[in-house]
Write a protein that holds these residues in place. Structure first.
Motif, short mmCIF file in Angstrom:
data_model
loop_
_atom_site.label_atom_id
_atom_site.label_comp_id
_atom_site.label_asym_id
_atom_site.label_seq_id
_atom_site.Cartn_x
_atom_site.Cartn_y
_atom_site.Cartn_z
N ALA A 24 -6.21 3.46 1.55
CA ALA A 24 -5.26 2.53 2.16
C ALA A 24 -5.48 2.43 3.66
O ALA A 24 -5.42 1.34 4.24
CB ALA A 24 -3.83 2.96 1.85
N TYR A 67 -8.65 0.53 4.28
CA TYR A 67 -8.45 -0.89 3.98
C TYR A 67 -7.70 -1.60 5.10
O TYR A 67 -7.96 -2.75 5.42
CB TYR A 67 -7.68 -1.01 2.66
CG TYR A 67 -7.32 -2.43 2.26
CD1 TYR A 67 -8.26 -3.25 1.64
CD2 TYR A 67 -6.03 -2.92 2.47
CE1 TYR A 67 -7.93 -4.54 1.26
CE2 TYR A 67 -5.70 -4.21 2.10
CZ TYR A 67 -6.64 -5.02 1.49
OH TYR A 67 -6.30 -6.30 1.12
N GLN A 94 -5.76 7.67 -2.63
CA GLN A 94 -5.09 6.41 -2.34
C GLN A 94 -4.73 6.30 -0.86
O GLN A 94 -4.87 5.23 -0.26
CB GLN A 94 -3.81 6.29 -3.18
CG GLN A 94 -4.04 5.84 -4.61
CD GLN A 94 -2.72 5.58 -5.30
OE1 GLN A 94 -1.93 6.50 -5.53
NE2 GLN A 94 -2.47 4.34 -5.63
N THR A 100 -3.73 -0.55 6.91
CA THR A 100 -2.32 -0.48 6.57
C THR A 100 -1.47 -1.34 7.48
O THR A 100 -1.86 -1.64 8.61
CB THR A 100 -1.83 0.97 6.64
OG1 THR A 100 -0.45 1.01 6.32
CG2 THR A 100 -2.02 1.55 8.03
N ASN A 155 -10.07 -1.70 -6.52
CA ASN A 155 -9.79 -3.05 -6.03
C ASN A 155 -10.25 -4.15 -6.97
O ASN A 155 -9.85 -5.30 -6.83
CB ASN A 155 -10.42 -3.27 -4.65
CG ASN A 155 -11.91 -2.93 -4.62
OD1 ASN A 155 -12.53 -2.75 -5.66
ND2 ASN A 155 -12.46 -2.82 -3.42
N VAL A 199 -6.07 0.82 -3.95
CA VAL A 199 -7.23 0.26 -3.26
C VAL A 199 -8.53 0.84 -3.80
O VAL A 199 -9.58 0.22 -3.70
CB VAL A 199 -7.10 0.52 -1.73
CG1 VAL A 199 -8.26 -0.12 -0.98
CG2 VAL A 199 -5.79 -0.03 -1.22
N LEU A 255 0.82 -1.20 0.00
CA LEU A 255 0.00 0.00 0.00
C LEU A 255 0.86 1.26 0.00
O LEU A 255 2.02 1.23 0.42
CB LEU A 255 -0.92 0.02 1.23
CG LEU A 255 -1.86 -1.18 1.39
CD1 LEU A 255 -2.61 -1.07 2.70
CD2 LEU A 255 -2.81 -1.30 0.21
#
Length: 218
Positions: free
Chosen positions: A48, A51, A44, A53, A163, A160, A13
């Motif tokens: 990230a 999502y 981004q 990290t 995806n 991400v 990432l």
């Protein structure tokens, strides 16, 4: 001073990439070239962190982001949203002046790092996603940094925000590309010779994956 490094990092990432740049690279000055727009880069970062990290500095990066980078005395940040822009920036980069201006540590030979984020993704939608086109870009970056003994890092991170798209991140290094520019990328011609991107890059770069070591240090 030892010979400059030419390395390709494995960072899943963008937060992993920035965490390594900001907190682990012990050099006197750093230039980060992001191969996208500023807005996409911030998107981004946000995606990230949402999502999940792998770096402990992830939330600091998204809450401070550009401000954190711009206030860093030894970090310069640039955005290149097209392949032409990237090549022009690299060819015009006055690394010697940057090293002199940023020598805040008082070193006789300050060390500088040029890190380029997602250069392959920038080639992907162009007719130069080929061994010829990639070699032109990589060779220009190597030449610009080698003559002044500057470390050079490349990194491809997963986007991400897209995806559903597998054509991003480290997978791009294993993609097979035509030898010459202008060959159709999506529909492969049976008689067209192809070569993995990784093989093209290995002419100049070493691949470095220390993610497992990094996670053990957390």
């Amino acid at each position: 001073m030892s010979q400059p490094r030419r390395i390709i990092w494995s960072c899943e990432l963008v937060t992993d990439f920035l965490g390594r740049i900001l907190h682990r690279e012990k050099v006197s000055s750093k230039i980060i070239v992001v191969c996208s727009t500023r807005e996409h880069f911030l998107g981004q970062l946000a995606a990230a962190v949402h999502y999940g990290t792998t770096t402990p500095e992830g939330h600091e990066l998204i809450t401070k982001a550009i401000g954190l980078l711009s206030r860093s005395q030894n970090v310069k940040l640039a955005f290149c949203e097209t392949l032409e822009h990237l090549r022009a920036y690299i060819s015009a980069l006055d690394i010697a002046s940057t090293k002199q201006e940023d020598n805040t540590l008082g070193e006789s030979s300050p060390r500088l790092l040029l890190a380029v984020l997602n250069p392959l993704a920038l080639h992907l939608s162009t007719t130069e996603f080929s061994a010829q086109g990639l070699s032109r870009t990589l060779a220009a970056a190597v030449e610009a940094t080698a003559r002044q003994k500057v470390d050079l890092v490349l990194c491809e991170c997963v986007d991400v925000m897209e995806n559903a798209n597998d054509e991003h991140g480290e997978a791009l290094w294993n993609t097979k590309v035509p030898l010459l520019n202008g060959t159709a990328r999506i529909v492969a011609e049976e008689n067209t010779s192809r070569v993995p991107v990784k093989k093209v890059a290995q002419r100049w770069f070493e691949f470095d994956d220390d993610r497992n070591i990094y996670r053990q240090q957390q």
